[in-house]
Design a protein around this motif. Structure first.
Motif, PDB file in Angstrom:
ATOM      1  N   GLU A  67      -8.279 -54.474  -0.100  1.00 22.47           N
ATOM      2  CA  GLU A  67      -7.365 -53.299  -0.331  1.00 22.47           C
ATOM      3  C   GLU A  67      -5.773 -54.200  -0.758  1.00 22.47           C
ATOM      4  N   ASP A  68      -5.383 -54.987   0.284  1.00 23.56           N
ATOM      5  CA  ASP A  68      -4.152 -55.540   0.050  1.00 23.56           C
ATOM      6  C   ASP A  68      -4.325 -56.536  -1.376  1.00 23.56           C
ATOM      7  N   TYR A  69      -5.280 -57.114  -1.565  1.00 24.13           N
ATOM      8  CA  TYR A  69      -5.482 -57.973  -2.887  1.00 24.13           C
ATOM      9  C   TYR A  69      -5.167 -57.206  -4.082  1.00 24.13           C
ATOM     10  N   LEU A  70      -5.977 -55.781  -3.805  1.00 19.97           N
ATOM     11  CA  LEU A  70      -5.986 -55.085  -5.402  1.00 19.97           C
ATOM     12  C   LEU A  70      -4.519 -54.123  -5.182  1.00 19.97           C
ATOM     13  N   ALA A  71      -4.028 -53.949  -4.258  1.00 18.29           N
ATOM     14  CA  ALA A  71      -2.519 -53.255  -4.247  1.00 18.29           C
ATOM     15  C   ALA A  71      -1.588 -54.352  -4.793  1.00 18.29           C
ATOM     16  N   ARG A  72      -1.707 -55.632  -4.871  1.00 15.44           N
ATOM     17  CA  ARG A  72      -0.752 -56.658  -5.437  1.00 15.44           C
ATOM     18  C   ARG A  72      -1.466 -56.959  -6.776  1.00 15.44           C
ATOM     19  N   HIS A  73      -2.693 -56.780  -7.174  1.00 19.73           N
ATOM     20  CA  HIS A  73      -3.278 -57.178  -8.472  1.00 19.73           C
ATOM     21  C   HIS A  73      -4.187 -55.752  -9.011  1.00 19.73           C
ATOM     22  N   PRO A  74      -3.589 -54.843  -9.222  1.00 20.68           N
ATOM     23  CA  PRO A  74      -4.076 -53.297  -9.315  1.00 20.68           C
ATOM     24  C   PRO A  74      -4.993 -53.538 -10.601  1.00 20.68           C
ATOM     25  N   LEU A  75      -4.911 -54.360 -11.533  1.00 14.79           N
ATOM     26  CA  LEU A  75      -5.739 -54.324 -12.976  1.00 14.79           C
ATOM     27  C   LEU A  75      -6.676 -55.496 -12.845  1.00 14.79           C
ATOM     28  N   ALA A  76      -6.991 -55.850 -11.455  1.00 12.88           N
ATOM     29  CA  ALA A  76      -8.229 -56.980 -11.396  1.00 12.88           C
ATOM     30  C   ALA A  76      -9.278 -56.547 -11.670  1.00 12.88           C
ATOM     31  N   PHE A  77      -9.881 -55.270 -11.297  1.00 16.78           N
ATOM     32  CA  PHE A  77     -11.240 -54.647 -11.464  1.00 16.78           C
ATOM     33  C   PHE A  77     -11.303 -53.749 -12.701  1.00 16.78           C
ATOM     34  N   SER A  78     -10.272 -52.935 -13.211  1.00 13.21           N
ATOM     35  CA  SER A  78     -10.320 -52.074 -14.100  1.00 13.21           C
ATOM     36  C   SER A  78      -8.870 -51.755 -14.770  1.00 13.21           C
ATOM     37  N   ARG A  79      -8.858 -51.574 -16.020  1.00  9.16           N
ATOM     38  CA  ARG A  79      -7.734 -51.319 -16.772  1.00  9.16           C
ATOM     39  C   ARG A  79      -7.913 -49.967 -17.434  1.00  9.16           C
ATOM     40  N   TRP A  80      -8.906 -49.444 -17.054  1.00 11.43           N
ATOM     41  CA  TRP A  80      -9.416 -47.824 -17.623  1.00 11.43           C
ATOM     42  C   TRP A  80      -8.384 -46.973 -16.908  1.00 11.43           C
ATOM     43  N   PRO A  81      -7.642 -45.836 -17.557  1.00 13.33           N
ATOM     44  CA  PRO A  81      -8.070 -45.427 -19.006  1.00 13.33           C
ATOM     45  C   PRO A  81      -7.006 -45.721 -20.089  1.00 13.33           C
ATOM     46  N   ASP A  82      -6.172 -46.571 -19.714  1.00 15.70           N
ATOM     47  CA  ASP A  82      -4.780 -46.859 -20.491  1.00 15.70           C
ATOM     48  C   ASP A  82      -4.776 -48.292 -20.887  1.00 15.70           C
ATOM     49  N   ASP A  83      -5.668 -49.186 -20.696  1.00 17.67           N
ATOM     50  CA  ASP A  83      -5.970 -50.464 -21.155  1.00 17.67           C
ATOM     51  C   ASP A  83      -4.669 -51.185 -20.335  1.00 17.67           C
ATOM     52  N   GLY A  84      -4.429 -50.742 -19.161  1.00 18.62           N
ATOM     53  CA  GLY A  84      -3.515 -51.541 -18.224  1.00 18.62           C
ATOM     54  C   GLY A  84      -1.966 -50.930 -18.453  1.00 18.62           C
ATOM     55  N   ALA A  85      -1.817 -49.964 -19.447  1.00 19.57           N
ATOM     56  CA  ALA A  85      -0.459 -49.521 -19.926  1.00 19.57           C
ATOM     57  C   ALA A  85      -0.121 -48.406 -18.716  1.00 19.57           C
ATOM     58  N   GLY A  86      -1.065 -48.012 -18.004  1.00 18.63           N
ATOM     59  CA  GLY A  86      -0.705 -47.084 -16.932  1.00 18.63           C
ATOM     60  C   GLY A  86      -0.228 -47.919 -15.604  1.00 18.63           C
ATOM     61  N   GLY A  87      -0.439 -49.267 -15.527  1.00 24.35           N
ATOM     62  CA  GLY A  87      -0.355 -49.757 -14.240  1.00 24.35           C
ATOM     63  C   GLY A  87      -1.309 -50.024 -13.254  1.00 24.35           C
ATOM     64  N   ARG A  88      -2.312 -49.206 -13.543  1.00 26.85           N
ATOM     65  CA  ARG A  88      -3.260 -49.210 -12.347  1.00 26.85           C
ATOM     66  C   ARG A  88      -4.477 -48.250 -12.896  1.00 26.85           C
ATOM     67  N   PRO A  89      -5.746 -48.530 -12.453  1.00 26.19           N
ATOM     68  CA  PRO A  89      -6.911 -47.590 -12.830  1.00 26.19           C
ATOM     69  C   PRO A  89      -6.432 -46.106 -12.405  1.00 26.19           C
ATOM     70  N   ARG A  90      -6.910 -45.098 -13.100  1.00 27.96           N
ATOM     71  CA  ARG A  90      -6.648 -43.839 -12.928  1.00 27.96           C
ATOM     72  C   ARG A  90      -7.863 -43.108 -13.127  1.00 27.96           C
ATOM     73  N   SER A  91      -8.460 -42.030 -12.180  1.00 30.39           N
ATOM     74  CA  SER A  91      -9.475 -41.406 -12.149  1.00 30.39           C
ATOM     75  C   SER A  91      -8.833 -40.284 -13.212  1.00 30.39           C
ATOM     76  N   ALA A  92     -10.167 -39.564 -13.962  1.00 29.49           N
ATOM     77  CA  ALA A  92      -9.435 -39.100 -15.179  1.00 29.49           C
ATOM     78  C   ALA A  92     -10.933 -37.927 -15.455  1.00 29.49           C
ATOM     79  N   THR A  93     -10.501 -36.899 -16.181  1.00 25.14           N
ATOM     80  CA  THR A  93     -11.371 -36.077 -16.773  1.00 25.14           C
ATOM     81  C   THR A  93     -11.503 -36.570 -18.464  1.00 25.14           C
ATOM     82  N   VAL A  94     -12.848 -36.458 -18.800  1.00 28.81           N
ATOM     83  CA  VAL A  94     -13.025 -37.099 -20.144  1.00 28.81           C
ATOM     84  C   VAL A  94     -13.621 -35.884 -20.919  1.00 28.81           C
ATOM     85  N   VAL A  95     -13.026 -35.699 -22.063  1.00 25.58           N
ATOM     86  CA  VAL A  95     -13.842 -34.649 -22.985  1.00 25.58           C
ATOM     87  C   VAL A  95     -14.630 -35.301 -24.030  1.00 25.58           C
ATOM     88  N   ILE A  96     -15.911 -34.704 -24.234  1.00 28.66           N
ATOM     89  CA  ILE A  96     -16.968 -35.323 -24.946  1.00 28.66           C
ATOM     90  C   ILE A  96     -17.224 -34.228 -25.970  1.00 28.66           C
TER      91      ILE A  96
END
Length: 676
Positions: free
Chosen positions: A637-666
């Protein structure tokens, strides 16, 4: 981060009631279940199914297959993958502003606790689309999306603190922020220019959190076990937590289900030990690492011992009235609720099917005393306060029929069940409901493998339930339906009520699919490969979310191991599949981004829009990209807090600063019905 059902947590049911696997073993011999070189018997899992479903009226006159889309391949990428001809767009993300005065998402986790209450909560789970009425008809392009926020990931919720301790300093505002990341969102959404958008600032928009006022109603309301120093009435609760899946009533309200509430409670008081009731619900002095008790005495087990009794309920919410107070319906029992499948029986009584999501826990149903009156909506508002609660026992039955065995719904009533009447642990019916798990133990219910979502087929009325997995089952519990030392992949059980009557106390059951991995275990005589309708092209583990659409397609969402290795080789990220109950075919429809769970499912009335939630992208779990060497004393957890995009850049391709849970419309590119 705080999954109390992971492989490292001990189940809290120490009892010796039959497991579901014990029952299946008695129901079928090995000869009936296994066919040389053919995997699990098609007669049990598949062949008998088609005959019974056709008899139930599921045969279609149209020759076109129910599954009209091209299956997608498994993936370990960091995107949402849908079939050709479909488009997936992000609609509502953790931290999105919901009100006119909400702060914008910062991306550095710098929001305060008060600011989090004005934004979308974290880890979106169950949800439902309530259409607004336009021109006297339910709209397919505007409505209220009600979304659960199950829990939060501290490694992304907070900006990193001191060396080696990303939570330092731990403050009261951080506790408030975490509580406000939980709960429920009511979101006004509308299709504009062909794209669904949140109507920020709508009068319908609402956030319910771990601090919102709630009412305890029904038979247990006001009981001594629900009273605290802050609420002498035992009816005025505060907050809703770990809101997992959901249900919807025919009178237009939303049911939000409180699941792993025990995780939030702890104490530093010397000598505190859980009593039998606390232990049965998984409460412990250490808790699960949320640390709320350090700044909020509500969650200190020694300071406020009755507060845990005020969680673990089904919460009814009116999405159309932002001023209404949600009600925790105690007649539905207290346990770790997954979802609530609501059915109106032929005689008008309301039936609610529910699973208790923990290994070796039970399946329940509630039958109302009163009847639903569609002509008088206001008269239905308290139907869930009075009725009878039952728990399921799955019995062995004679092989050769469409169904594997029979079963009985056992009444959990202090006055009408002789076993409970004689049990001194329950002074009255309120205590039966507050301690529903112990009551189910006492009457001899069947211990299941994590009962989660329950769904009803719109034509046959049959019920399907996902049993996600049970890694605690030992070699001594191996049986013919699950011939493996641990149920790593899960299954889906189905049943039909006697006479098609949802209020009946007898039922017939069998298994619809046994998940497995024919990629890792290609010998179809090996039970680990799964039932015959599980192939290398649709291999999956840990079925969780479950729902039927209006056309009778069964949608299956997974929350399992995404390591893509070992027992789970080739299965990739968590996914959503679609099954045709009549042909038994299962196809993969969607694959989620790295480290996520797929959960939550709803449709517009015309079935041309599907809403799906992507929960906890970037969560560590068994992530295939886990670093092999952390700094001495550093947690993941400490590692990811300091490297928040290490495992996922979704849904903003990293622009959001960290991965974010989200609703998707299909949507389908040709505007057609989803799945067709």
């Amino acid at each position: 981060m705080f999954d109390v059902n992971d492989d490292h947590a001990a189940p809290s049911n120490p009892g010796h009631n039959d497991t579901f696997h014990d029952v299946v073993e008695r129901a079928f011999s090995r000869r009936a279940l296994l066919k040389s070189g053919a995997g699990l018997s098609a007669a049990l899992f598949l062949g008998g199914l088609s005959g019974s479903l056709s008899a139930a009226g599921l045969a279609r006159s149209a020759p076109a297959p129910l599954l009209g889309f091209a299956a997608v391949a498994a993936s370990s990428g960091d995107e949402v993958v849908v079939p050709p001809g479909y488009t997936a767009r992000v609609l509502y993300r953790w931290g999105d502003p919901l009100f006119a005065h909400s702060p914008a998402w910062r991306g550095d986790a710098g929001e305060s606790g008060a600011e989090q209450a004005l934004q979308a909560g974290d880890n979106l789970d169950g949800m439902h689309f309530f259409p607004l009425t336009v021109g006297g008809r339910p709209s397919g392009s505007e409505g209220l999306l009600v979304v659960n926020h199950e829990y939060c990931n501290y490694e992304y919720l907070f900006a990193p603190g001191g060396d080696g301790d990303y939570l330092a300093p731990w403050t009261a505002d951080k506790v408030t922020k975490a509580q406000n990341a939980h709960g429920v969102s009511v979101v006004h959404v509308k299709k504009q220019g062909g794209v669904w958008k949140v109507q920020r600032g709508s009068r319908y928009n609402r956030r319910l959190t771990g601090n919102s006022p709630m009412t305890l109603s029904g038979p247990a309301a006001g009981h001594a076990l629900l009273k605290t120093a802050a609420d002498a009435s035992g009816t005025a609760a505060r907050g809703t937590l770990n809101n997992c899946a959901n249900g919807v009533t025919p009178w237009g309200t939303y049911l939000s289900c409180e699941e792993n509430f025990n995780a939030y409670f702890a104490t530093a008081a010397a000598g505190w030990k859980p009593g039998p009731s606390e232990a049965r619900y998984g409460l412990s002095a250490a808790g699960a690492g949320y640390r709320w008790h350090e700044h909020d005495a509500r969650f200190d087990l020694a300071a406020t011992p009755n507060e845990p009794n005020r969680f673990g309920w089904v919460v009814e919410i009116d999405p159309f009235d932002p001023a209404s107070t949600p009600k925790k319906r105690t007649a539905l029992g207290r346990f770790k609720h997954e979802n609530a499948c609501v059915v109106v029986a032929a005689d008008g009584r309301v039936v609610v099917y529910m699973g208790d999501d923990e290994r070796f826990e039970y399946i329940y149903k509630f039958v109302s005393d009163g009847v639903y009156d569609p002509r008088r909506p206001a008269a239905n508002r308290d139907l869930l306060d009075r009725g009878r609660l039952y728990v399921a026992r799955f019995d062995a039955g004679a092989a050769g029929g469409d169904f594997a065995g029979s079963g009985e719904w056992l009444l959990l009533d202090k006055h009408a069940n002789a076993t409970l009447a004689a049990d001194a642990r329950f002074a009255d019916q309120a205590e039966v409901l507050i301690r529903a798990r112990q009551a189910a133990d006492a009457v001899g219910a069947t211990r299941m493998d994590r009962p989660e979502w329950i769904a009803r087929h719109p034509a046959s009325g049959e019920l399907y339930c996902t049993l996600t997995n049970n890694s605690s089952r030992t070699a001594g519990q191996v049986d013919d339906a699950n011939p493996r030392a641990a149920n790593r992949w899960g299954q889906i059980v189905r049943w039909r009520e006697a006479g098609g009557d949802h209020t009946a106390t007898r039922f017939e059951w069998d298994l619809f699919v046994l998940a497995g991995n024919p990629i890792a275990y290609p010998d179809r005589g090996d039970p680990r490969s799964g039932s015959a309708n599980v192939t290398a092209d649709n291999s999956f583990n840990s079925p969780d979310g479950l729902a039927f659409d209006a056309d009778g397609r069964l949608w299956i969402q997974t929350d399992g191991n995404f390591s893509n290795a070992g027992h789970y080789a080739g299965q990739g990220n968590n996914q959503m599949l679609c099954a045709d109950p009549a042909s038994k075919e299962i196809r993969r429809f969607l694959v989620g981004p790295s480290g996520c769970e797929i959960t939550g499912l709803s449709f517009t009335p015309d079935s041309t829009t599907m809403f799906v939630n992507i929960q906890h992208p970037g969560e560590a779990g068994e992530h295939p990209r886990k670093p092999t060497g952390l700094a001495a004393g550093q947690s993941m957890e400490d590692y990811l807090a300091r490297h928040p995009l290490a495992f996922s850049r979704w849904p903003d391709d990293g622009a959001g600063g960290r991965p974010r849970s989200a609703t998707v419309v299909i949507t389908k590119d040709d505007g057609g019905r989803i799945g067709s």
